[in-house]
Scaffold this motif. Structure first.
Motif, PDB file in Angstrom:
ATOM      1  N   LYS A  59       0.916  -1.364  -0.118  1.00 60.94           N
ATOM      2  CA  LYS A  59       0.435   0.065   0.273  1.00 60.94           C
ATOM      3  C   LYS A  59       1.155   1.603  -0.089  1.00 60.94           C
ATOM      4  O   LYS A  59       0.612   1.881  -0.405  1.00 60.94           O
ATOM      5  CB  LYS A  59      -1.227  -0.008   1.242  1.00 60.94           C
ATOM      6  CG  LYS A  59      -1.710  -1.123   1.001  1.00 60.94           C
ATOM      7  CD  LYS A  59      -3.052  -1.525   0.244  1.00 60.94           C
ATOM      8  CE  LYS A  59      -3.815  -2.524   0.473  1.00 60.94           C
ATOM      9  NZ  LYS A  59      -4.101  -2.986  -0.696  1.00 60.94           N
ATOM     10  N   VAL A  60       2.731   1.406   0.805  1.00 61.95           N
ATOM     11  CA  VAL A  60       2.114   2.500   1.232  1.00 61.95           C
ATOM     12  C   VAL A  60       3.890   1.809   1.285  1.00 61.95           C
ATOM     13  O   VAL A  60       4.384   1.326   1.430  1.00 61.95           O
ATOM     14  CB  VAL A  60       2.834   3.188   2.745  1.00 61.95           C
ATOM     15  CG1 VAL A  60       3.168   4.231   2.397  1.00 61.95           C
ATOM     16  CG2 VAL A  60       1.272   3.405   1.995  1.00 61.95           C
ATOM     17  N   ILE A  61       4.832   2.437   0.071  1.00 63.86           N
ATOM     18  CA  ILE A  61       6.958   2.361   0.023  1.00 63.86           C
ATOM     19  C   ILE A  61       7.280   4.027   0.821  1.00 63.86           C
ATOM     20  O   ILE A  61       6.502   5.431  -0.153  1.00 63.86           O
ATOM     21  CB  ILE A  61       6.401   2.121  -1.431  1.00 63.86           C
ATOM     22  CG1 ILE A  61       6.417   1.311  -2.537  1.00 63.86           C
ATOM     23  CG2 ILE A  61       8.313   2.375  -1.637  1.00 63.86           C
ATOM     24  CD1 ILE A  61       5.749   0.764  -3.465  1.00 63.86           C
ATOM     25  N   LEU A  62       8.343   3.992   1.048  1.00 69.30           N
ATOM     26  CA  LEU A  62       9.187   5.483   1.456  1.00 69.30           C
ATOM     27  C   LEU A  62      10.218   4.579   1.179  1.00 69.30           C
ATOM     28  O   LEU A  62      11.567   3.787   1.632  1.00 69.30           O
ATOM     29  CB  LEU A  62       8.318   5.271   3.166  1.00 69.30           C
ATOM     30  CG  LEU A  62       8.850   7.221   3.397  1.00 69.30           C
ATOM     31  CD1 LEU A  62       8.693   7.461   3.114  1.00 69.30           C
ATOM     32  CD2 LEU A  62       9.392   6.880   4.947  1.00 69.30           C
ATOM     33  N   PHE A  63      10.623   6.203   0.570  1.00 66.76           N
ATOM     34  CA  PHE A  63      12.619   5.144   0.236  1.00 66.76           C
ATOM     35  C   PHE A  63      13.189   6.722   0.149  1.00 66.76           C
ATOM     36  O   PHE A  63      12.671   7.847  -0.062  1.00 66.76           O
ATOM     37  CB  PHE A  63      12.580   4.278  -0.861  1.00 66.76           C
ATOM     38  CG  PHE A  63      11.748   5.014  -1.813  1.00 66.76           C
ATOM     39  CD1 PHE A  63      13.038   5.616  -3.264  1.00 66.76           C
ATOM     40  CD2 PHE A  63      11.349   4.853  -2.288  1.00 66.76           C
ATOM     41  CE1 PHE A  63      12.382   6.189  -4.099  1.00 66.76           C
ATOM     42  CE2 PHE A  63      10.315   5.430  -3.645  1.00 66.76           C
ATOM     43  CZ  PHE A  63      11.322   5.563  -4.429  1.00 66.76           C
ATOM     44  N   GLU A  64      14.233   6.427   0.569  1.00 60.70           N
ATOM     45  CA  GLU A  64      15.315   7.158  -0.201  1.00 60.70           C
ATOM     46  C   GLU A  64      15.897   7.729  -1.501  1.00 60.70           C
ATOM     47  O   GLU A  64      15.924   6.507  -1.919  1.00 60.70           O
ATOM     48  CB  GLU A  64      17.320   7.499   1.238  1.00 60.70           C
ATOM     49  CG  GLU A  64      16.719   7.660   2.189  1.00 60.70           C
ATOM     50  CD  GLU A  64      18.278   7.671   2.750  1.00 60.70           C
ATOM     51  OE1 GLU A  64      17.893   8.222   4.077  1.00 60.70           O
ATOM     52  OE2 GLU A  64      18.828   7.059   2.331  1.00 60.70           O
TER      53      GLU A  64
ATOM     54  N   TYR B 241       5.159  10.896  -4.070  1.00 61.33           N
ATOM     55  CA  TYR B 241       5.388  12.174  -3.351  1.00 61.33           C
ATOM     56  C   TYR B 241       6.890  12.492  -3.027  1.00 61.33           C
ATOM     57  O   TYR B 241       6.790  11.136  -2.774  1.00 61.33           O
ATOM     58  CB  TYR B 241       4.580  12.141  -1.958  1.00 61.33           C
ATOM     59  CG  TYR B 241       3.165  12.061  -2.167  1.00 61.33           C
ATOM     60  CD1 TYR B 241       2.121  12.923  -1.578  1.00 61.33           C
ATOM     61  CD2 TYR B 241       2.562  10.680  -2.538  1.00 61.33           C
ATOM     62  CE1 TYR B 241       1.014  12.835  -1.521  1.00 61.33           C
ATOM     63  CE2 TYR B 241       1.245  10.869  -1.716  1.00 61.33           C
ATOM     64  CZ  TYR B 241       0.497  11.897  -2.107  1.00 61.33           C
ATOM     65  OH  TYR B 241      -1.186  11.375  -2.449  1.00 61.33           O
ATOM     66  N   LYS B 242       7.051  13.310  -3.314  1.00 59.32           N
ATOM     67  CA  LYS B 242       8.658  13.407  -2.640  1.00 59.32           C
ATOM     68  C   LYS B 242       8.120  15.255  -1.367  1.00 59.32           C
ATOM     69  O   LYS B 242       7.438  15.578  -1.096  1.00 59.32           O
ATOM     70  CB  LYS B 242       9.446  14.694  -3.913  1.00 59.32           C
ATOM     71  CG  LYS B 242       9.893  13.873  -4.798  1.00 59.32           C
ATOM     72  CD  LYS B 242      10.658  14.558  -6.141  1.00 59.32           C
ATOM     73  CE  LYS B 242      11.585  14.679  -4.819  1.00 59.32           C
ATOM     74  NZ  LYS B 242      12.833  15.424  -6.327  1.00 59.32           N
ATOM     75  N   ALA B 243       9.379  14.482  -0.564  1.00 55.22           N
ATOM     76  CA  ALA B 243       9.588  15.420   0.780  1.00 55.22           C
ATOM     77  C   ALA B 243       9.823  16.917   0.214  1.00 55.22           C
ATOM     78  O   ALA B 243      10.845  17.041  -0.646  1.00 55.22           O
ATOM     79  CB  ALA B 243      11.013  15.498   1.800  1.00 55.22           C
ATOM     80  N   MET B 244       9.360  18.008   0.946  1.00 51.67           N
ATOM     81  CA  MET B 244       9.969  18.885   0.309  1.00 51.67           C
ATOM     82  C   MET B 244      10.127  20.252   1.593  1.00 51.67           C
ATOM     83  O   MET B 244       9.229  20.185   2.387  1.00 51.67           O
ATOM     84  CB  MET B 244       8.518  19.790   0.133  1.00 51.67           C
ATOM     85  CG  MET B 244       7.343  18.935  -1.450  1.00 51.67           C
ATOM     86  SD  MET B 244       6.398  19.912  -2.664  1.00 51.67           S
ATOM     87  CE  MET B 244       7.138  20.050  -3.594  1.00 51.67           C
TER      88      MET B 244
ATOM     89  N   MET C 233      13.605  12.605   0.954  1.00 52.19           N
ATOM     90  CA  MET C 233      13.048  11.028   0.600  1.00 52.19           C
ATOM     91  C   MET C 233      11.458  11.073  -0.185  1.00 52.19           C
ATOM     92  O   MET C 233      11.167  12.111  -0.840  1.00 52.19           O
ATOM     93  CB  MET C 233      12.045  11.675   2.506  1.00 52.19           C
ATOM     94  CG  MET C 233      12.768  11.338   3.618  1.00 52.19           C
ATOM     95  SD  MET C 233      13.854   9.271   3.206  1.00 52.19           S
ATOM     96  CE  MET C 233      12.717   8.499   2.957  1.00 52.19           C
ATOM     97  N   VAL C 234      10.915  10.039  -0.796  1.00 51.77           N
ATOM     98  CA  VAL C 234      10.061  10.040  -1.233  1.00 51.77           C
ATOM     99  C   VAL C 234       8.955   8.839  -0.846  1.00 51.77           C
ATOM    100  O   VAL C 234       9.476   7.685  -0.065  1.00 51.77           O
ATOM    101  CB  VAL C 234      10.701   9.239  -3.401  1.00 51.77           C
ATOM    102  CG1 VAL C 234       9.628   9.064  -3.914  1.00 51.77           C
ATOM    103  CG2 VAL C 234      11.188  10.064  -3.196  1.00 51.77           C
TER     104      VAL C 234
END
Length: 125
Positions: A17-22, A49-52, A79-80
């Protein structure tokens, strides 16, 4: 990228459902671009989404369409997040402190009072 490609069946089936990676400039050494990741994930139905960040802001911004400006700058890591889930209705974004807020003493007062109470609790220990 290899991990995501290896999980392509799970991604396509919506089991993740959700992926978070550098993501950063170091991916260039592997000839990987943000476009590669964006195309793979958005093609599987994920919102990307990208970290802003800014002077008074940190949060995630949706990247609905890839643009070259989304590639990381030299030596930067960001972070993405990719998600099949919609944002929570309770989430209204990070608080942003503007110059007008900082200049208004009535808006500062509750924050100063809260900080004073925290300081007093710490000093009593």
């Amino acid at each position: 990228m290899q991990v995501l490609q290896g999980a392509s069946e799970a991604l396509a089936a919506g089991r993740i459902k959700v992926i978070l990676f550098e993501f950063g400039a170091h991916h260039g050494a592997e000839n990987e671009t943000f476009k590669d990741f964006h195309d793979l994930l958005s093609g599987a139905g994920y919102d990307v989404y990208k970290a802003m960040r800014g002077r008074n802001f940190f949060g995630y911004g949706k990247v609905p369409v890839y643009r070259e400006k989304h590639e990381p700058k030299e030596k930067y890591v960001e972070m993405v997040m990719a998600s099949l889930l919609p944002p929570s209705p309770a989430y209204h974004g990070p608080p942003v402190i503007s110059r007008s807020w900082a200049a208004d003493p009535d808006k500062k007062r509750p924050v100063k009072e809260a900080l004073y109470k925290i300081k007093q609790r710490v000093l009593r220990r």
